[in-house]
Write a protein that holds these residues in place. Structure first.
Motif, short mmCIF file in Angstrom:
data_model
loop_
_atom_site.label_atom_id
_atom_site.label_comp_id
_atom_site.label_asym_id
_atom_site.label_seq_id
_atom_site.Cartn_x
_atom_site.Cartn_y
_atom_site.Cartn_z
N TYR A 93 48.52 34.55 28.66
CA TYR A 93 48.31 34.23 30.07
C TYR A 93 47.79 35.48 30.78
N PRO A 126 44.53 32.52 38.08
CA PRO A 126 45.03 32.77 36.72
C PRO A 126 44.10 32.15 35.67
N THR A 127 44.19 32.67 34.46
CA THR A 127 43.45 32.07 33.36
C THR A 127 44.26 32.28 32.08
N TRP A 128 43.70 31.81 30.99
CA TRP A 128 44.34 31.99 29.69
C TRP A 128 43.28 32.55 28.75
N ASN A 129 43.57 33.67 28.14
CA ASN A 129 42.66 34.25 27.17
C ASN A 129 43.10 33.87 25.76
N LYS A 175 37.55 34.27 24.17
CA LYS A 175 37.64 34.21 25.63
C LYS A 175 38.55 35.33 26.10
N SER A 178 38.11 37.27 29.18
CA SER A 178 37.78 37.64 30.57
C SER A 178 36.50 38.47 30.66
N GLN A 203 34.77 38.43 34.02
CA GLN A 203 35.53 38.92 35.18
C GLN A 203 35.32 40.42 35.34
#
Length: 199
Positions: free
Chosen positions: A84, A101-104, A174, A176, A179
């Motif tokens: 997370y 938020p994102t999930w890598n 993935k 980020s 970003q």
């Protein structure tokens, strides 16, 4: 899978490294009942083909080896590290608040035709290969020969081999990449995620 170019990993050696490091696959097959997913460890054999061949075994009681549709390629999904990612780690949170938020994660998907192999000689060689692969790092590796021969013979009769020549493979890292730089200065779950990924 949805795989934007900035997340796509195409180097075969990197994809193979993840399969080797995380061999527990979700094997998805089409059957007369619809899609079926089974978790099982698969070994990637470098057999001279461009992408290699995945091999493993299932319990004879598992309908997978009898019910898959041989005219439809199977899909093996190898899930690598994941974590997370909180918006608090991005400078843009303080600057504009425009971050969520994102999930890598890291994942490899391999496709190919599946076949069942009901051959005790092939299976015994596979068991020796699998055992050597996973036991060799141990100080005192276990060997299939450490178990009684009649016990191993009985177990061989209770399993069926599977083989999947890989016809196409895709990787998604993935991390980020889309970003801005992260703001944190102390170790975070993302550090651990990155340190465990093949490069």
């Amino acid at each position: 899978m949805y795989n934007p170019p900035h997340f796509e990993e195409t180097r075969t050696d990197v994809l193979h490294a993840l399969i080797g490091a995380h061999p527990l696959a979700t094997l998805v097959t089409l059957t007369g009942h619809g899609l079926e997913a089974n978790l099982l460890p698969l070994l990637l054999r470098h057999d001279g083909s461009p992408l290699g061949t995945l091999v493993g075994h299932v319990a004879r009681a598992n309908p997978l080896w009898r019910e898959f549709d041989p005219s439809v390629e199977a899909l093996a999904v190898f899930q690598g590290p994941n974590a997370y990612i909180t918006p608090s780690w991005y400078a843009s949170k303080r600057e504009s608040g425009k971050v969520v938020p994102t999930w890598n994660y890291v994942v490899v998907q391999a496709h190919g035709p599946l076949r069942a192999i009901d051959d005790s000689v092939w299976l015994r060689a596979l068991l020796d290969e699998l055992t050597a692969r996973h036991e060799s790092p141990r100080p005192v590796p276990w060997s299939v020969d450490d178990a009684p021969a009649d016990y191993i013979s009985a177990l061989l009769r209770a399993i069926v081999g599977i083989e999947m020549p890989v016809t196409r493979i895709a990787g998604k890292w993935k991390l980020s990449q889309n970003q801005p730089c992260l703001l944190y200065t102390s170790p975070s779950p993302r550090d651990g995620l990155l340190s465990r990924m093949p490069s």
